[in-house]
Design an enzyme around this catalytic site. Structure first.
Site, PDB file in Angstrom:
ATOM      1  N   GLN A  51      32.916  34.163  32.001  1.00 61.92           N
ATOM      2  CA  GLN A  51      33.707  34.542  33.268  1.00 61.92           C
ATOM      3  C   GLN A  51      34.040  33.189  34.068  1.00 61.92           C
ATOM      4  O   GLN A  51      35.426  33.057  34.450  1.00 61.92           O
ATOM      5  CB  GLN A  51      32.895  35.061  34.112  1.00 61.92           C
ATOM      6  CG  GLN A  51      32.454  36.602  33.603  1.00 61.92           C
ATOM      7  CD  GLN A  51      32.045  37.426  34.868  1.00 61.92           C
ATOM      8  OE1 GLN A  51      32.161  37.335  35.961  1.00 61.92           O
ATOM      9  NE2 GLN A  51      31.567  38.765  34.183  1.00 61.92           N
ATOM     10  N   ASN A  65      50.874  32.964  42.917  1.00 65.37           N
ATOM     11  CA  ASN A  65      50.011  34.405  43.259  1.00 65.37           C
ATOM     12  C   ASN A  65      49.170  34.736  42.180  1.00 65.37           C
ATOM     13  O   ASN A  65      48.213  35.731  42.372  1.00 65.37           O
ATOM     14  CB  ASN A  65      50.912  35.404  43.627  1.00 65.37           C
ATOM     15  CG  ASN A  65      50.394  36.834  43.802  1.00 65.37           C
ATOM     16  OD1 ASN A  65      49.870  37.149  44.673  1.00 65.37           O
ATOM     17  ND2 ASN A  65      50.673  37.664  42.626  1.00 65.37           N
ATOM     18  N   ALA A  98      32.407  32.645  39.897  1.00 67.75           N
ATOM     19  CA  ALA A  98      33.353  31.752  39.418  1.00 67.75           C
ATOM     20  C   ALA A  98      34.894  32.134  40.000  1.00 67.75           C
ATOM     21  O   ALA A  98      35.537  31.234  40.147  1.00 67.75           O
ATOM     22  CB  ALA A  98      33.480  32.601  37.994  1.00 67.75           C
ATOM     23  N   TYR A  99      35.128  33.349  40.581  1.00 61.24           N
ATOM     24  CA  TYR A  99      36.236  33.753  41.392  1.00 61.24           C
ATOM     25  C   TYR A  99      36.203  32.784  42.707  1.00 61.24           C
ATOM     26  O   TYR A  99      37.324  32.241  42.935  1.00 61.24           O
ATOM     27  CB  TYR A  99      36.426  35.038  41.633  1.00 61.24           C
ATOM     28  CG  TYR A  99      37.558  35.517  42.355  1.00 61.24           C
ATOM     29  CD1 TYR A  99      38.844  35.542  42.034  1.00 61.24           C
ATOM     30  CD2 TYR A  99      37.430  35.719  43.869  1.00 61.24           C
ATOM     31  CE1 TYR A  99      40.015  35.924  42.502  1.00 61.24           C
ATOM     32  CE2 TYR A  99      38.510  36.135  44.532  1.00 61.24           C
ATOM     33  CZ  TYR A  99      39.872  36.326  43.905  1.00 61.24           C
ATOM     34  OH  TYR A  99      40.879  36.727  44.812  1.00 61.24           O
ATOM     35  N   LYS A 158      35.340  42.269  37.298  1.00 58.35           N
ATOM     36  CA  LYS A 158      34.693  43.166  37.927  1.00 58.35           C
ATOM     37  C   LYS A 158      33.178  42.962  38.397  1.00 58.35           C
ATOM     38  O   LYS A 158      32.798  42.304  37.129  1.00 58.35           O
ATOM     39  CB  LYS A 158      34.854  44.697  37.661  1.00 58.35           C
ATOM     40  CG  LYS A 158      36.456  45.011  37.391  1.00 58.35           C
ATOM     41  CD  LYS A 158      37.267  45.317  38.649  1.00 58.35           C
ATOM     42  CE  LYS A 158      38.507  45.682  38.474  1.00 58.35           C
ATOM     43  NZ  LYS A 158      39.292  45.546  39.388  1.00 58.35           N
TER      44      LYS A 158
END
Ligand code: NAP
Length: 275
Positions: free
Chosen positions: A104, A88, A191-192, A94
């Site tokens: 990032q 998890n 990137a996320y 942000k």
């Protein structure tokens, strides 16, 4: 007989904390709340004890190989293996964060993709027959796959892609982000999202590799918890953390010999097609 055991990474707060809460109520064995910061982890255990629940604690930083190795040894010595693993732990910058994209990309891939992979490399060999593995990904991952150029997406979606080839693709993304050519090379500008695309694809590869594994009835799936009110989402979102925990917990507790889902991505307990 040693008791059954479940481990949830990054569970001192947010969805991970709620996954531990639900597993304490529904899983017949020891449940480990893990955290990179021992103090935050122990405080979270105390909070659940106040609810009458009894999670155990172990330190785990998924970006630190020594920390991963310590947990691996502990589980091997105390339980002779592992029954449930919920990957998890993640980070997300942000939207307003001014950290350069290159940085990032580097840190997000290092934690969300490589950290998850390193935990899997250490702990999947410990998973016992009928074990369940849940990789918490995100709808951002499926969206990142959609946003790739068709040439780039076909590499991620190749049915015969190996773990080593997937690692190279993510390394290539980080390198391209560092010289500002990632969009030119067909990667999305997230990137996320790219890290979570990596986790979704990895889950499919891990399930495929399990076909040649002598251990019986191990299921591994990825999921999106939904848009959940946590620190990561700046407390925006439609779901409470307990609601966000529902799909990961459903996958963690799939009954013995359920047979499927296997290697899939799920949202609201339903398979999401991404290939
Ligand atoms: N919230 C949403 O709307 C949403 C949507 C889609 C997917 N997800 C996914 O759901 C999962 C949980 O997210 P959340 O919303 O609960 O986020 P969160 O509240 O930010 O919690 C993230 C957890 O991961 C931990 N963590 C970060 N880096 C770590 C590391 N290197 N080693 C160990 N633990 C680490 C954090 O620990 P610290 O307290 O030490 O920072 C924290 O416990 C993540 O995989 C996220 O990507 C969330």
């Amino acid at each position: 007989m040693t008791s059954r055991v479940a481990v949830v990474t990054g569970s001192n707060k947010g969805i991970g904390f709620s996954i531990v809460r639900a597993l304490c109520k529904q899983f017949d064995g020891d449940v480990y709340l893990t955290a990179r910061d021992e103090e935050r982890g122990k405080k979270a255990v105390e909070d659940l004890e106040e609810e009458g629940l009894h999670p155990k604690f172990h330190q785990l930083d998924i970006t630190n190989q020594k920390s991963i190795d310590n947990l691996q040894k502990y589980l091997k010595d105390k339980y002779g293996g592992l029954d449930v693993l919920v990957n998890n732990a993640s980070i997300a910058y942000k939207v307003k964060d001014v950290t350069p994209f290159a940085e990032q990309a580097k840190y997000t891939i290092a934690c969300n993709f490589t950290g998850t992979l390193d935990v899997c490399k250490a702990l999947l060999p410990l998973i016992k027959p009928h074990g369940r593995v849940v990789n918490v990904a995100s709808g951002s991952g499926t969206r990142a796959l959609d946003k790739m150029s068709s040439e780039r997406a076909s590499k991620f979606k190749a049915l015969d892609l190996t773990e080593t080839e997937l690692v190279s693709l993510l390394e290539d993304f980080v390198n391209a982000a560092s010289d500002g050519t990632h969009t030119e090379k067909g990667y999305p500008n997230s990137a996320y999202g790219t890290s979570k695309a990596g986790v979704i694809v990895l889950t499919g590869i891990q399930a495929r590799d399990l076909k040649n594994d002598p251990r019986e009835d191990i299921l591994i799936n990825a999921c999106c918890p939904g848009h959940v009110q946590t620190d990561m989402s700046s407390h925006q979102g439609t779901k409470t953390p307990d609601e966000g925990a529902e799909t990961p917990v459903y996958l963690a507790l799939l009954p013995p010999n359920a047979g499927q889902p296997q290697g899939e991505m799920l949202s609201d307990k339903k398979i999401v097609k991404w290939r």
